[in-house]
Design an enzyme around this catalytic site. Structure first.
Site, PDB file in Angstrom:
ATOM      1  N   ASP A  42       0.840  -1.204   0.000  1.00 57.21           N
ATOM      2  CA  ASP A  42       0.000   0.000   0.000  1.00 57.21           C
ATOM      3  C   ASP A  42       0.875   1.252   0.000  1.00 57.21           C
ATOM      4  O   ASP A  42       0.379   2.376  -0.158  1.00 57.21           O
ATOM      5  CB  ASP A  42      -1.007  -0.008   1.148  1.00 57.21           C
ATOM      6  CG  ASP A  42      -0.363  -0.127   2.516  1.00 57.21           C
ATOM      7  OD1 ASP A  42       0.878  -0.250   2.600  1.00 57.21           O
ATOM      8  OD2 ASP A  42      -1.112  -0.116   3.513  1.00 57.21           O
ATOM      9  N   SER A  43       2.211   1.057   0.116  1.00 61.18           N
ATOM     10  CA  SER A  43       3.144   2.168  -0.100  1.00 61.18           C
ATOM     11  C   SER A  43       2.998   2.718  -1.514  1.00 61.18           C
ATOM     12  O   SER A  43       3.545   3.789  -1.813  1.00 61.18           O
ATOM     13  CB  SER A  43       4.586   1.722   0.158  1.00 61.18           C
ATOM     14  OG  SER A  43       4.878   0.537  -0.552  1.00 61.18           O
ATOM     15  N   ASP A  81      -1.214  -5.960  -0.331  1.00 61.64           N
ATOM     16  CA  ASP A  81      -1.607  -5.377   0.953  1.00 61.64           C
ATOM     17  C   ASP A  81      -3.109  -5.161   1.039  1.00 61.64           C
ATOM     18  O   ASP A  81      -3.712  -4.590   0.118  1.00 61.64           O
ATOM     19  CB  ASP A  81      -0.935  -4.003   1.125  1.00 61.64           C
ATOM     20  CG  ASP A  81       0.281  -4.054   2.027  1.00 61.64           C
ATOM     21  OD1 ASP A  81       0.379  -4.963   2.872  1.00 61.64           O
ATOM     22  OD2 ASP A  81       1.145  -3.172   1.867  1.00 61.64           O
ATOM     23  N   LYS A 110      -1.417  -9.402   2.715  1.00 64.65           N
ATOM     24  CA  LYS A 110      -0.719  -8.965   3.933  1.00 64.65           C
ATOM     25  C   LYS A 110      -1.623  -7.992   4.667  1.00 64.65           C
ATOM     26  O   LYS A 110      -2.265  -7.154   4.036  1.00 64.65           O
ATOM     27  CB  LYS A 110       0.617  -8.296   3.585  1.00 64.65           C
ATOM     28  CG  LYS A 110       1.313  -7.659   4.785  1.00 64.65           C
ATOM     29  CD  LYS A 110       2.782  -7.359   4.519  1.00 64.65           C
ATOM     30  CE  LYS A 110       3.068  -6.070   3.805  1.00 64.65           C
ATOM     31  NZ  LYS A 110       2.584  -4.848   4.483  1.00 64.65           N
ATOM     32  N   GLU A 112      -1.845  -5.532   8.452  1.00 62.28           N
ATOM     33  CA  GLU A 112      -1.081  -4.993   9.576  1.00 62.28           C
ATOM     34  C   GLU A 112      -1.724  -5.348  10.913  1.00 62.28           C
ATOM     35  O   GLU A 112      -2.951  -5.295  11.051  1.00 62.28           O
ATOM     36  CB  GLU A 112      -0.966  -3.463   9.447  1.00 62.28           C
ATOM     37  CG  GLU A 112      -0.151  -3.056   8.227  1.00 62.28           C
ATOM     38  CD  GLU A 112       0.088  -1.560   8.121  1.00 62.28           C
ATOM     39  OE1 GLU A 112      -0.260  -0.805   9.054  1.00 62.28           O
ATOM     40  OE2 GLU A 112       0.633  -1.150   7.082  1.00 62.28           O
ATOM     41  N   GLU A 179       8.799  -4.483  10.685  1.00 63.98           N
ATOM     42  CA  GLU A 179       9.324  -3.204  10.189  1.00 63.98           C
ATOM     43  C   GLU A 179       9.835  -2.320  11.338  1.00 63.98           C
ATOM     44  O   GLU A 179       9.134  -2.120  12.351  1.00 63.98           O
ATOM     45  CB  GLU A 179       8.207  -2.470   9.426  1.00 63.98           C
ATOM     46  CG  GLU A 179       8.665  -1.122   8.873  1.00 63.98           C
ATOM     47  CD  GLU A 179       7.724  -0.522   7.852  1.00 63.98           C
ATOM     48  OE1 GLU A 179       6.716  -1.167   7.476  1.00 63.98           O
ATOM     49  OE2 GLU A 179       7.993   0.612   7.407  1.00 63.98           O
TER      50      GLU A 179
HETATM   51  O1  KIV Z   1       3.614  -1.232   1.705  1.00 60.57           O
HETATM   52  C1  KIV Z   1       4.817  -1.529   1.826  1.00 60.57           C
HETATM   53  O2  KIV Z   1       5.690  -1.113   1.055  1.00 60.57           O
HETATM   54  C2  KIV Z   1       5.200  -2.393   2.923  1.00 60.57           C
HETATM   55  C3  KIV Z   1       6.669  -2.583   3.128  1.00 60.57           C
HETATM   56  C4  KIV Z   1       7.144  -1.521   4.042  1.00 60.57           C
HETATM   57  C5  KIV Z   1       6.979  -3.912   3.619  1.00 60.57           C
HETATM   58  O3  KIV Z   1       4.387  -2.876   3.641  1.00 60.57           O
END
Ligand code: KIV
Length: 262
Positions: A42-43, A81, A110, A112, A179
């Site tokens: 989600d970055s 994500d 993934k 959080e 992280e």
């Molecule tokens: O969204 C992302 O880039 C991440 C990384 C920091 C692992 O979750």
């Protein structure tokens, strides 16, 4: 690679490498590398769209990037994500969100944290969706932290992260991204847990490492946390190349005859 092969790699003492990827063109390149897995993080909201946090990465944005990466990834293991709050609105909403990512081409999702949504993690796993956890600094909680901050520095916070890692393992997660935590804590957790711990800003004692692709290529010069080693001076390469194109256009040496149609 697959989620089960991730667990096997750890059992056999093989380190795992992952990178983020958000688009088709880079996915084609990553697919030709030995990298073990791709994360459509989600970055994307920050790296691709210039937002200041990942909170704005919504379901539609994650679906579009996951589809684009999947088209280029040539079957390489792909994790996507789950966006902000998509797993905090009950099973039905979480399953819908995961289903959108899986049908967009992800092989796993993934999410959080774990406290308060243990049931969702379990339900996803029981539904045949491999789940990767994400502990330590959870970027979707940036506003609760008051900024992107190293986590697990005091004893209480370190114990919480270790407990959460054990919980995720019990619930059936196949791996955990850890992280921005002290290297000693990451090593300790990696040693206690059977599933792979994939570190980012968590030191060398993890079972694998992940970096944002633009960081490791040195393209992103605006923000460089100390763990994000640029393995290439990508910004310099791109700027030099743009300069050579500009020079050639202005000197009238581009395009050449063989680059023109008769
Ligand atoms: O969204 C992302 O880039 C991440 C990384 C920091 C692992 O979750």
């Amino acid at each position: 690679m697959s989620s089960t092969e991730f667990i096997r790699a750890k059992a056999e003492g093989r380190k795992l490498s992952m990178v983020t990827c958000y688009d088709y063109t880079f996915a084609r390149l990553v697919s030709k590398s030995a990298i073990d897995g791709i994360l459509v993080g989600d970055s994307a909201a920050m790296v691709m769209h210039g937002h200041s946090s990942t909170v704005t990465a919504n379901q539609e944005l994650m679906r579009l990037h996951t589809e684009a990466v999947s088209r280029g990834a040539n079957g390489k293991f792909l994790v996507a994500d789950m966006p902000f709050l998509s797993f905090r609105k009950g099973y039905a909403a979480a399953l819908d969100s995961a289903s959108i990512l899986m049908t967009a081409g992800a092989h796993a999702v993934k999410l959080e944290g774990v406290d308060g949504h243990e049931d969702v993690v379990q339900r996803l796993v029981q539904s045949g969706i491999p789940v990767m956890g994400h502990l330590g600094l959870q970027p979707q909680s940036v506003h609760a932290y008051g900024g992107f901050r190293v986590q697990g520095r005091n004893e209480e916070s370190a114990r919480t992260i270790a407990r959460q890692a054990a919980t995720l393992q019990e619930l059936g997660a196949f791996a955990i991204v850890l992280e921005c935590v002290p290297a000693n804590l990451a090593r300790e957790i990696s040693e206690c847990i059977r599933i792979p711990i994939i570190g980012i800003g968590a030191g060398v004692g993890c079972d694998g490492q992940i970096l944002v692709l633009q960081d490791l290529l040195g393209i992103n010069t605006d923000f460089r946390p100390k763990f994000a080693r640029p393995f290439l001076d990508g910004a310099r390469c791109v700027l030099d190349t743009l300069g050579r194109f500009d020079d050639a256009v202005k000197a009238g040496t581009f395009p050449a005859g063989e680059e023109s149609y008769s």
